[in-house]
Design a protein around this motif. Sequence first.
Motif, PDB file in Angstrom:
ATOM      1  N   SER A 138      15.562  17.010  53.382  1.00  0.00           N
ATOM      2  CA  SER A 138      15.652  16.547  54.773  1.00  0.00           C
ATOM      3  C   SER A 138      15.480  15.040  54.857  1.00  0.00           C
ATOM      4  O   SER A 138      16.138  14.372  55.667  1.00  0.00           O
ATOM      5  N   ASP A 194      21.371  20.859  57.958  1.00  0.00           N
ATOM      6  CA  ASP A 194      20.078  21.057  57.308  1.00  0.00           C
ATOM      7  C   ASP A 194      19.577  22.453  57.680  1.00  0.00           C
ATOM      8  O   ASP A 194      19.066  22.662  58.766  1.00  0.00           O
ATOM      9  N   GLU A 195      19.796  23.378  56.801  1.00  0.00           N
ATOM     10  CA  GLU A 195      19.398  24.780  56.992  1.00  0.00           C
ATOM     11  C   GLU A 195      19.991  25.402  58.252  1.00  0.00           C
ATOM     12  O   GLU A 195      19.259  25.869  59.129  1.00  0.00           O
TER      13      GLU A 195
HETATM   14 MG   LIG Z   1      13.895  20.221  54.982  1.00  0.00          MG
END
Ligand SMILES: [Mg+2]
Lengths: 332, 263
Positions: free
Chosen positions: A63, A180-181
């Motif tokens: 991240s 991100d995810e």
């Molecule tokens: Mg992360």
Amino acid sequence: MAIITVQDLEKTFAVSRRREGARGLIGRLARETVQVRAVDGISFAVKRGEMVGYIGPNGAGKSTTIKMLTGILVPSGGTVQVMDLDPSRRRIDVARRIGVVFGQRSQLWWDLPLADSFALLRHIYRIPEQRYRANVAQFTELLDLGGFLQTPVRQLSLGQRMRGELTAALLHDPEILYLDEPTIGLDVVAKARIREFLAQLNVDRGVTVLLTTHDMGDIERLCSRMLVIDHGRVIYDGDVQAIKERYGGERTLIVDLEEPGPPIDVPGARVVKVDGPRQWLRFHRTDATAASLVAAVAARARLLDLTIEEPAIEDIVRRIYEGEAAWEASTA
Amino acid sequence: MRLYWEVAVRGFRRYTTYRAATLAGIFTNTIFGFMRAYVMLALFDAVTEVGGYDVADALTYTFLAQGLIMVAYLWGWWDVAITIRSGDVVTDFYRPFDYQAYWLAQDLGRALYHAVARGIPPFVVGMLVFDVRLPLSPLVWVAFLVSIALAATVSFAMRFMVNLSAFWLLDYRGPGRLAAALWTALSGFAVPVAFFPEGIGAVVSLLPFVALFEVPVDIFLERQSGTGAAGALLFQAGWALVLLAAGRWMLAAARRKVVIQGG
Ligand SMILES: [Mg+2]
Ligand SMILES: Nc1ncnc2c1ncn2[C@@H]1O[C@H](COP(=O)(O)OP(=O)(O)OP(=O)(O)O)[C@@H](O)[C@H]1O
């Protein structure tokens, strides 16, 4: 042509915490500053139109890297070039040309219907009316948003909201999409739908995608290349297929025999499990081919059925994280 | 510009969905208006004039203050702090817009809704029951409306800064409580500043807090008419600019912090 170039990228966070074993008032108040090297010298380049899986265990620095690529964080060292711009200096210019989805955060307006969030984004990014209409129509169809466009975001299910987030990130026709995810917490069906959508997006629009996930199914379905990082360093950068072959060369042949019997002895494979008439033979692709093994088994016993298990990327990645094999940064 | 207009419209619309809250709020504000009105009547039983207010002025002041509560919205506005806490503020930071102007637009939309929905009913009820004063000159009404808009802007500028403190403080409600105490005491909301002892009143009248209640109320009561009203509006506008500028400075510091330290 590289659309993203990262060179020796570093990010160090200063975290202040209580001194260990501190006693007394002064000791308790005295805090020490610890430097956390979240990203510790990462280099890679992404070509236009590529779809890259950016993976690593919790706290690896994924991240943090994405935040530097979007310009939200200034690197402590190294350089980032996104579409030939330095994102932290040209944050707004970069923002107009990228889309970002943080699976754990929302960029929609909580109290507003989804359609209203889209309308606001149209004005924020100054999307031409026609383009906007066409995009909303297309994404509504592809992601099946029709049923809840008028529902306030706070009432949406996670899967519905995530489809909304993806649309919100794409309305202004970004050249790069950072995810991100994006499939975190979604059920199997919802994940599959989002994967299909992303695959199609990449083909139809040529959007470059950098995808962070803990679900290797996302990587297997979507990415031809993956970057594995740990402790802020790249530990693998290359083909998803190649990593399977190189590090997951072991496959398993499962045979159903007519009758239970002792483990079959065939050259190039070893029996790892026997369960009644069913046996598991593990072999390395350099030692034998599936065809030769099947022939060898059939010569020794009556064969009713068989399946071949490919190594799951999940297992390989787990082994990489656990440091089971001696991994070095390698480039494809 | 179009963006900020759209944001303001949605700020307005957002609150129209909370009908029950609006009704409950009107009820509470009106009841408290009555209580305060009876306190005023008791006070003016003994005297005919306090700080230049007669009984009609005092009653008018009471219901104006009750009506303006939600325009200033001084207690319990944490919209910005909440996004800072949750980290969603990051999404807003990389959007191509002016962050402060975005929130100002949204809040002015909200303030308009509250001025109409929460402001007019208590005043009308108060007007039907008590002898209140209404300005006759349309010019006074215009000045009053401008003054309310400026009060909303000053109030936003203050609340914005209190909310931004969440970037540095774990418990942002702490400064919020302190600010609320100052607002209540010094804005003319609890008691007209005109009732204050002279020296204190003179100082308080220079502070930005009076821009929230005292100034619009005084314009309505025509205690400041003609150039006096214009001066009062300038006073409000000046504080609005200063406080908005201070907010921008704080925002820049917050942004630096986020960008370097990651929030
Ligand atoms: Mg992360
Ligand atoms: N703002 C911050 N301040 C201090 N430390 C931070 C900050 N952000 C991240 N870190 C630290 O940097 C490291 C990398 O964090 P990061 O969020 O990039 O990991 P990640 O790979 O995304 O992990 P996950 O899979 O859990 O999301 C962690 O040790 C984390 O605690």
